[in-house]
Design an enzyme around this catalytic site. Structure first.
Site, PDB file in Angstrom:
ATOM      1  N   GLU A 143       1.975  -6.538  -5.347  1.00 23.48           N
ATOM      2  CA  GLU A 143       1.639  -5.736  -6.530  1.00 23.48           C
ATOM      3  C   GLU A 143       2.829  -4.938  -7.024  1.00 23.48           C
ATOM      4  O   GLU A 143       3.211  -5.038  -8.192  1.00 23.48           O
ATOM      5  CB  GLU A 143       0.467  -4.794  -6.217  1.00 23.48           C
ATOM      6  CG  GLU A 143       0.099  -3.892  -7.386  1.00 23.48           C
ATOM      7  CD  GLU A 143      -1.250  -3.216  -7.231  1.00 23.48           C
ATOM      8  OE1 GLU A 143      -2.182  -3.807  -6.646  1.00 23.48           O
ATOM      9  OE2 GLU A 143      -1.381  -2.081  -7.718  1.00 23.48           O
ATOM     10  N   ASP A 158       0.853  -1.193   0.000  1.00 26.99           N
ATOM     11  CA  ASP A 158       0.000   0.000   0.000  1.00 26.99           C
ATOM     12  C   ASP A 158       0.885   1.239   0.000  1.00 26.99           C
ATOM     13  O   ASP A 158       0.775   2.134  -0.830  1.00 26.99           O
ATOM     14  CB  ASP A 158      -0.907   0.006   1.237  1.00 26.99           C
ATOM     15  CG  ASP A 158      -1.704  -1.289   1.352  1.00 26.99           C
ATOM     16  OD1 ASP A 158      -1.394  -2.087   2.255  1.00 26.99           O
ATOM     17  OD2 ASP A 158      -2.576  -1.508   0.512  1.00 26.99           O
TER      18      ASP A 158
HETATM   19  O1  TRH Z   1       4.838  -6.070   0.575  1.00 29.78           O
HETATM   20  P1  TRH Z   1       3.834  -6.612  -0.361  1.00 29.78           P
HETATM   21  O2  TRH Z   1       3.397  -7.986  -0.157  1.00 29.78           O
HETATM   22  O3  TRH Z   1       2.542  -5.662  -0.346  1.00 29.78           O
HETATM   23  C1  TRH Z   1       1.235  -6.199  -0.443  1.00 29.78           C
HETATM   24  C2  TRH Z   1       0.769  -6.075  -1.876  1.00 29.78           C
HETATM   25  O4  TRH Z   1       0.947  -4.760  -2.341  1.00 29.78           O
HETATM   26  C3  TRH Z   1      -0.703  -6.441  -1.988  1.00 29.78           C
HETATM   27  O5  TRH Z   1      -1.178  -6.179  -3.300  1.00 29.78           O
HETATM   28  C4  TRH Z   1      -1.507  -5.640  -0.988  1.00 29.78           C
HETATM   29  O6  TRH Z   1      -2.864  -6.042  -1.045  1.00 29.78           O
HETATM   30  C5  TRH Z   1      -0.950  -5.871   0.379  1.00 29.78           C
HETATM   31  O7  TRH Z   1       0.404  -5.432   0.416  1.00 29.78           O
HETATM   32  C6  TRH Z   1      -1.753  -5.121   1.402  1.00 29.78           C
HETATM   33  O8  TRH Z   1       4.414  -6.521  -1.830  1.00 29.78           O
HETATM   34  P2  TRH Z   1       4.659  -5.335  -2.839  1.00 29.78           P
HETATM   35  O9  TRH Z   1       3.350  -4.881  -3.429  1.00 29.78           O
HETATM   36  O10 TRH Z   1       5.696  -5.778  -3.761  1.00 29.78           O
HETATM   37  O11 TRH Z   1       5.213  -4.115  -1.973  1.00 29.78           O
HETATM   38  C7  TRH Z   1       6.534  -4.115  -1.529  1.00 29.78           C
HETATM   39  C8  TRH Z   1       7.058  -2.692  -1.644  1.00 29.78           C
HETATM   40  O12 TRH Z   1       8.257  -2.548  -0.898  1.00 29.78           O
HETATM   41  C9  TRH Z   1       7.425  -2.332  -3.081  1.00 29.78           C
HETATM   42  O13 TRH Z   1       7.126  -0.966  -3.307  1.00 29.78           O
HETATM   43  C10 TRH Z   1       8.921  -2.534  -3.119  1.00 29.78           C
HETATM   44  C11 TRH Z   1       9.296  -2.067  -1.753  1.00 29.78           C
HETATM   45  N1  TRH Z   1      10.559  -2.551  -1.206  1.00 29.78           N
HETATM   46  C12 TRH Z   1      11.609  -1.663  -1.099  1.00 29.78           C
HETATM   47  O14 TRH Z   1      11.498  -0.517  -1.530  1.00 29.78           O
HETATM   48  N2  TRH Z   1      12.768  -2.084  -0.531  1.00 29.78           N
HETATM   49  C13 TRH Z   1      12.929  -3.350  -0.064  1.00 29.78           C
HETATM   50  O15 TRH Z   1      14.004  -3.671   0.464  1.00 29.78           O
HETATM   51  C14 TRH Z   1      11.831  -4.277  -0.183  1.00 29.78           C
HETATM   52  C15 TRH Z   1      11.972  -5.677   0.300  1.00 29.78           C
HETATM   53  C16 TRH Z   1      10.640  -3.837  -0.760  1.00 29.78           C
END
Ligand code: TRH
Length: 362
Positions: A260, A18
């Site tokens: 996502e 999110d």
């Molecule tokens: O963390 P997530 O599983 O988030 C989830 C999904 O968005 C899902 O659709 C939603 O319904 C739920 O949350 C509530 O996976 P996602 O979407 O890949 O988000 C991770 C974010 O963190 C992404 O913007 C990448 C960022 N990130 C970093 O910037 N640095 C890091 O070291 C890591 C591991 C992630």
């Protein structure tokens, strides 16, 4: 186009997506000269995701007693999180004001979850007249991200990092947390949920010397707690900023991603293929969402390769056993890079959103 004032509302359900999606949108709007007030109820992840902040973006804590701030020109609620009723009432009050001071009410957008399913093209851009409640009389508009020109597209800022994989690998090699990586090792990012089915995956990966890049989280805890096949090495990452995370994606040979935003970035920023562990939904809605994506991602793929890739995606989501060996990476890279090129050629979500809003300003 003059700069607008945006109110972007973000409720952190769990994990990081999110905040990840909302921050990425806010920073993209700010980079185009707009002023964005990001209302977020839990900003903790931004400390590592965006330690430098972004031009034009201010973070507005969103607690149970939100300040009575006047709405801007555009209000975006991410994933249907509904702004505070008092704020919505002030949006509606601008309708009355418009009759005199010509201040149109804000354009109100619901930024929806990403899906490759057909309903997205039918739903994108639909108007939702508010018939009751504090926003009665206002229109809310549905804006769907997506993979086709009939959707709102994807946030593409920063995706060019994927055009220089050698530069990304040079950067990664210099990171203190990457010292376990031997140059000859295959490099695989494992950014999944704790529920990721492991034994079959580790066996398939152990077919050749491989370094696994593991961000912090329950999946890494699981992997560090159990013996690994001799061919596998672990490199434990700290949380890195979003641009650095894009570079990790651009540097690897394979990305297992989730949710996502990392799912999107693995398509836009990486020349290496991906496997997607979808955010599990208890009603099983994730299975058709997975199938719809695979149909598009594998549309141009030779059938035998498509079958193994499909099995890998299903295995990551507990819907099939892992194949004894992962698909042959070079053929899979070619399919992935053709898909990436198709997405990179599409209109960016931010540009589409700006045009969409301009066409609905009173
Ligand atoms: O963390 P997530 O599983 O988030 C989830 C999904 O968005 C899902 O659709 C939603 O319904 C739920 O949350 C509530 O996976 P996602 O979407 O890949 O988000 C991770 C974010 O963190 C992404 O913007 C990448 C960022 N990130 C970093 O910037 N640095 C890091 O070291 C890591 C591991 C992630």
């Amino acid at each position: 186009m003059r700069a607008w004032r945006w109110d972007l509302f973000c409720r952190v359900i769990d994990n990081f997506g999110d905040a990840g999606v909302c921050w990425r949108l806010a920073a993209a709007l700010g980079a185009r000269g707009h002023a964005v007030r990001l209302w977020i109820d839990d900003a903790s992840a931004l400390a590592w995701m965006a330690p430098q902040g972004a031009p034009g973006v201010t973070v507005q804590p969103w607690d149970d007693t939100p300040p009575d701030l006047p709405p801007g020109d555009v209000v975006v609620e991410a994933f249907g999180c509904a702004p505070p009723p008092g704020f919505v009432a002030r949006m509606a009050a601008r309708m009355a004001a418009r009759l005199s001071a010509n201040t149109a009410p804000p354009v109100w957008i619901n930024l929806e979850y990403l899906s490759a399913e057909p309903y997205v093209e039918r739903s994108h851009g639909l108007r939702s007249p508010q018939l009751a409640g504090p926003g009665a009389g206002l229109d809310k508009w549905f804006f769907y991200p997506g993979f086709t020109p009939a959707t709102g597209g994807l946030l593409q800022d920063g995706a060019a990092v994927g055009d220089d994989p050698a530069g990304a690998r040079t950067w990664l090699r210099a990171q203190p947390w990457a010292q376990a990586w031997r140059e000859s090792d295959r490099l695989v990012l494992l950014f999944g949920y704790a529920s990721l089915p492991l034994p079959g995956l580790l066996q398939a990966l152990a077919g050749q010397p491989t370094t696994l890049l593991l961000p912090p989280g329950a999946l890494r805890d699981r992997l560090q707690a159990e013996p690994l096949p001799s061919n596998l090495r672990l490199a434990a990452l700290p949380h890195v900023s979003q641009p650095e995370f894009d570079r990790v994606l651009a540097a690897t040979d394979l990305n297992l991603v989730r949710g996502e935003d990392s799912f999107v970035r693995a398509q836009l920023c990486a020349g290496a293929p991906l496997i997607w562990q979808i955010y599990p939904q208890h009603d099983g809605a994730h299975a058709p969402k997975l199938a719809a994506f695979l149909d598009r991602y594998l549309a141009g793929c030779p059938p035998a390769l498509a079958a193994t890739v499909r099995q890998g995606f299903h295995a990551a989501n507990g819907l099939a056993p892992w194949p004894a060996a992962l698909p042959e990476l070079s053929a899979w890279r070619a399919v992935h890079q053709a898909w990436r090129a198709q997405l990179r050629a599409q209109d960016d979500l931010c540009a589409q959103l700006l045009r969409f809003v301009k066409g609905r300003q009173g």
